[in-house]
Design a protein around this motif. Structure first.
Motif, mmCIF file in Angstrom:
data_model
loop_
_atom_site.group_PDB
_atom_site.id
_atom_site.type_symbol
_atom_site.label_atom_id
_atom_site.label_comp_id
_atom_site.label_asym_id
_atom_site.label_seq_id
_atom_site.Cartn_x
_atom_site.Cartn_y
_atom_site.Cartn_z
ATOM 1 N N GLY A 1 0.698 -1.351 0.137
ATOM 2 C CA GLY A 1 0.163 -0.034 -0.056
ATOM 3 C C GLY A 1 0.773 1.205 0.069
ATOM 4 N N LEU A 2 0.608 2.232 -0.918
ATOM 5 C CA LEU A 2 1.309 3.244 -0.985
ATOM 6 C C LEU A 2 0.599 4.608 -1.300
ATOM 7 N N ALA A 3 1.047 5.631 -0.244
ATOM 8 C CA ALA A 3 0.304 6.837 -0.510
ATOM 9 C C ALA A 3 1.151 7.857 -1.088
ATOM 10 N N ARG B 1 -7.207 3.212 -5.693
ATOM 11 C CA ARG B 1 -8.524 3.241 -4.976
ATOM 12 C C ARG B 1 -9.254 3.955 -6.180
ATOM 13 N N ALA B 2 -10.641 3.405 -6.308
ATOM 14 C CA ALA B 2 -11.644 4.030 -6.936
ATOM 15 C C ALA B 2 -13.127 3.539 -6.944
ATOM 16 N N TRP C 1 -2.728 3.656 -3.521
ATOM 17 C CA TRP C 1 -2.175 3.016 -4.394
ATOM 18 C C TRP C 1 -1.836 1.634 -3.830
ATOM 19 N N LEU C 2 -2.257 0.610 -4.952
ATOM 20 C CA LEU C 2 -1.739 -0.706 -4.096
ATOM 21 C C LEU C 2 -0.892 -1.609 -5.253
ATOM 22 N N VAL C 3 0.123 -2.071 -4.918
ATOM 23 C CA VAL C 3 0.781 -3.235 -5.590
ATOM 24 C C VAL C 3 0.541 -4.586 -5.210
ATOM 25 N N LEU C 4 -0.090 -5.297 -6.073
ATOM 26 C CA LEU C 4 -0.598 -6.719 -5.486
ATOM 27 C C LEU C 4 0.039 -7.545 -6.589
ATOM 28 N N VAL C 5 0.841 -8.378 -5.764
ATOM 29 C CA VAL C 5 1.818 -9.182 -6.642
ATOM 30 C C VAL C 5 1.452 -10.718 -6.191
#
Length: 228
Positions: free
Chosen positions: A131-133, A167-168, A182-186
């Protein structure tokens, strides 16, 4: 990325004394209810690094489903009598829908998911989330960082697929999400590969020119997989 579904994450902690009851309810009642309400997939993960402990990953048509009659009805005590008691043991909850903005290694569907094509689905026994802001003014920089800096740093790590999500959509009616935008899902082949790559991924964040103001890392293993 409009061909891919909305990714919806529900995070929470569960009282350890109630974890077995929670998983039984989730497996036999709540998860099937979500599929019946129109969710494409219901995947339950438990974190081995980061918090909270529960990470539920869903693929949905869009956030409007939260306001549908079927979804609303199946969340009532009249339909699900166990729900109030189960949720009494839950804390630290967040519910966040994300649009998929960019992907690596994800095959795109030829037809819309609404027509039955499930190509590009999230399908791994181990996932990590980052999770990134960052300020909205840095959106282009975040996208460039994922496609270049992140992708370059993780190129030899053995990850299966990666998704940059933002996020939307409409907020979940139970609560407005406080998760980073923001999310980076791996997706990973196993827990060991994901654990080995953690320092590399966090170093890629630290080296980014993007002004990230929050970083939240989770590594989790799948314990439930339901599909529509």
């Amino acid at each position: 990325m409009n061909a891919l579904p909305t990714v919806y994450l529900a995070r929470m902690d569960v009282d350890p004394a109630m974890l077995l009851d929670f998983m039984t309810w989730y497996t036999h009642q709540h998860g099937p209810d979500l599929i019946a309400a129109g969710f494409y997939s219901v995947q339950g993960y438990q974190c081995r690094a980061g918090e909270p402990y529960i990470l539920n990953v869903y693929e949905i048509p869009g956030s409007d489903i939260f306001y549908s009659e079927e979804y609303t009805r199946r969340r009532t005590p009249e339909h699900d009598r166990q729900r109030p008691a189960i949720l009494a043991g839950v804390s630290n909850r967040s519910n966040t829908p994300y649009e998929q903005v960019a992907t690596l290694g994800v095959e795109l569907p030829a037809r819309p998911w609404a027509d039955g094509d499930r190509t590009g689905r999230i399908d791994a026994t181990t996932v990590t989330t980052l999770g990134l802001a960052a300020p909205e003014s840095a959106d282009d920089a975040v996208l460039a960082w994922f496609r270049q800096g992140w992708a370059s740093a993780l190129a030899g790590s053995g990850f299966l697929r990666a998704r940059l999500c933002r996020r939307a959509g409409r907020p979940h009616p139970a609560r407005v999400s406080t998760q980073p935008r923001w999310l980076v899902l791996v997706e990973w082949p196993d827990l060991a590969s994901a654990a080995d790559a953690e320092p590399v991924e966090l170093a890629a964040v630290a080296a980014a020119e993007v002004p990230f103001t929050e970083v939240a890392y989770n590594r989790a293993v799948r314990v439930l997989d339901l599909r529509n």
